[in-house]
Design a protein around this motif. Structure first.
Motif, short mmCIF file in Angstrom:
data_model
loop_
_atom_site.label_atom_id
_atom_site.label_comp_id
_atom_site.label_asym_id
_atom_site.label_seq_id
_atom_site.Cartn_x
_atom_site.Cartn_y
_atom_site.Cartn_z
N GLU A 104 -16.36 28.28 8.31
CA GLU A 104 -17.50 28.05 9.21
C GLU A 104 -17.29 28.65 10.59
O GLU A 104 -18.26 28.99 11.27
CB GLU A 104 -17.76 26.54 9.33
CG GLU A 104 -18.33 25.93 8.06
CD GLU A 104 -18.46 24.41 8.16
OE1 GLU A 104 -19.59 23.93 8.38
OE2 GLU A 104 -17.43 23.73 8.04
N ASP A 105 -16.03 28.78 11.02
CA ASP A 105 -15.80 29.35 12.35
C ASP A 105 -16.04 30.85 12.41
O ASP A 105 -16.03 31.44 13.49
CB ASP A 105 -14.38 29.02 12.84
CG ASP A 105 -13.28 29.64 11.96
OD1 ASP A 105 -13.59 30.47 11.09
OD2 ASP A 105 -12.10 29.25 12.15
N GLY A 106 -16.28 31.48 11.25
CA GLY A 106 -16.57 32.90 11.21
C GLY A 106 -15.36 33.79 11.41
O GLY A 106 -15.48 35.02 11.37
N THR A 107 -14.18 33.20 11.61
CA THR A 107 -12.96 33.97 11.88
C THR A 107 -11.90 33.75 10.81
O THR A 107 -11.28 34.70 10.32
CB THR A 107 -12.38 33.57 13.25
OG1 THR A 107 -13.37 33.82 14.26
CG2 THR A 107 -11.12 34.36 13.55
N THR A 163 -17.31 41.24 3.40
CA THR A 163 -17.15 39.89 3.96
C THR A 163 -18.32 39.01 3.55
O THR A 163 -19.49 39.42 3.63
CB THR A 163 -17.06 39.95 5.50
OG1 THR A 163 -15.90 40.70 5.88
CG2 THR A 163 -16.97 38.55 6.10
N LYS A 171 -15.25 33.89 4.70
CA LYS A 171 -14.92 33.27 5.97
C LYS A 171 -15.29 31.78 5.98
O LYS A 171 -16.27 31.37 5.36
CB LYS A 171 -15.65 33.97 7.12
CG LYS A 171 -15.19 35.40 7.37
CD LYS A 171 -13.76 35.46 7.89
CE LYS A 171 -13.34 36.87 8.27
NZ LYS A 171 -11.93 36.90 8.72
N THR A 210 -20.02 35.32 4.42
CA THR A 210 -20.04 34.28 5.44
C THR A 210 -20.13 32.90 4.79
O THR A 210 -20.52 32.76 3.62
CB THR A 210 -21.23 34.49 6.40
OG1 THR A 210 -22.44 34.51 5.64
CG2 THR A 210 -21.07 35.80 7.15
N TRP A 211 -19.79 31.87 5.57
CA TRP A 211 -19.72 30.51 5.05
C TRP A 211 -21.05 30.05 4.45
O TRP A 211 -21.09 29.37 3.42
CB TRP A 211 -19.29 29.56 6.15
CG TRP A 211 -19.25 28.13 5.73
CD1 TRP A 211 -20.11 27.14 6.09
CD2 TRP A 211 -18.31 27.52 4.84
NE1 TRP A 211 -19.76 25.95 5.49
CE2 TRP A 211 -18.65 26.16 4.71
CE3 TRP A 211 -17.20 28.00 4.15
CZ2 TRP A 211 -17.93 25.27 3.92
CZ3 TRP A 211 -16.49 27.12 3.35
CH2 TRP A 211 -16.86 25.78 3.25
#
Length: 296
Positions: free
Chosen positions: A171-174, A270, A169, A272-273
């Motif tokens: 930085e926006d997590g989406t 998943t 993902k 994360t950034w």
């Protein structure tokens, strides 16, 4: 099929350093290769061009009925397809060609001549004694770069039956920075990264059998003064061990080993950034600039 700048230099690299077996050349100048343990006539093709990069990436389907079915699904999905006649590529049947939303050309085919691996189908030995170079088992996967990887993912999942295995993902997590998809029991058969330019290749990957063979591949690269991008190291994504390096034309390649087996009931992983560095390079836990920016 890869574009190379100097055909003779590239043939020498892929036979002597990579250890691929040349299986033919055609009137258009394409040179065909297979790995030692592949049975089909070819899995990897190069041709001379003014720029390096990827012409197309192909997937073999079960039979011609499946080829027809998938072409119908692509058309229903709004994708324009082209039929390439049998024989246009050496020892290869009819192909269905189409473009991804990222402008990469993908082909599907059902038939390719079985030339064997030299061991036979009856009472075979364990391995051939005449192998050389890095000597991978098979051409394994590729990683492509382009803008609309979300539309790519939708096509692969909804039309071709691929499954999402892992994702990174932003930085926006989406928003997905990268996705890894499979159509087999492998950890991935294709991967893609969001990138401003369409139709770009990050790497083509070749499978080895063990970590020791990955280390041996690094020795062979050093002996032959091959430009290494990073490795030997391990991925967090897929857990595979890896070396990234460049062919004489600047196309990035990978020797890959390990990774987990995929089962259809598994949930996607998943990253994360804040942990993207560990996801890509588990040991260093950070990315190098050349890995992020150099594509062909």
């Amino acid at each position: 099929m890869l574009r190379v700048l100097d055909l003779d230099e590239s043939v020498k690299f892929y036979t002597d350093v990579m250890g691929l077996k040349e299986t033919g050349r055609d009137a258009s100048g394409r040179v065909y290769f297979k790995t030692h343990d592949e049975r089909d006539h070819n899995s990897f093709i190069i041709r001379k061009a003014d720029t390096a990069g990827l012409d197309c990436f192909a997937f073999k389907v079960l039979n011609n009925a499946t080829l027809d079915e998938l072409e119908g699904k692509l058309k229903d999905f709004g994708v324009t397809t082209e039929r390439v006649p049998a024989g246009e590529m050496l020892e290869t049947g009819e192909r269905v060609r189409f473009k991804l939303p990222t402008e990469h050309v993908i082909e599907l085919y059902a038939e390719k001549t079985d030339v064997g691996n030299g061991l036979g189908y009856t009472n075979p030995e364990a391995w051939l004694p005449d192998t050389k170079g890095i000597n991978p088992i098979r051409m394994d996967h590729c990683l492509i770069y382009g803008p609309d990887i979300d539309a790519n993912k939708k096509l692969f999942e909804e039309v071709l039956g691929f499954t999402l295995v892992e994702r990174v993902k932003l930085e926006d997590g989406t928003t997905d920075l990268a996705t890894w998809l499979t159509c087999s029991a492998k950890a991935h058969d294709i991967a893609m990264v969001r990138h401003g330019e369409p139709g770009k290749l990050h790497h083509v990957s070749f499978l080895l059998q063990s970590w020791e063979q990955v280390l041996r591949a690094a020795d062979i690269m050093s002996m032959n003064r091959v430009s290494i991008d990073i490795g030997p190291t391990r991925h967090g994504v897929t857990r595979g061990t890896t070396i990234y390096f460049f062919d004489p034309s600047g196309n990035r390649l990978e020797t890959f080993c390990g990774g987990y087996d995929f089962y259809p009931d598994m949930h996607p992983t998943t990253w994360t950034w804040d942990e993207v560095g560990a996801g890509v390079f588990y040991h260093d836990r950070k990315l190098n600039e050349r890995f992020l920016t150099v594509v062909t």
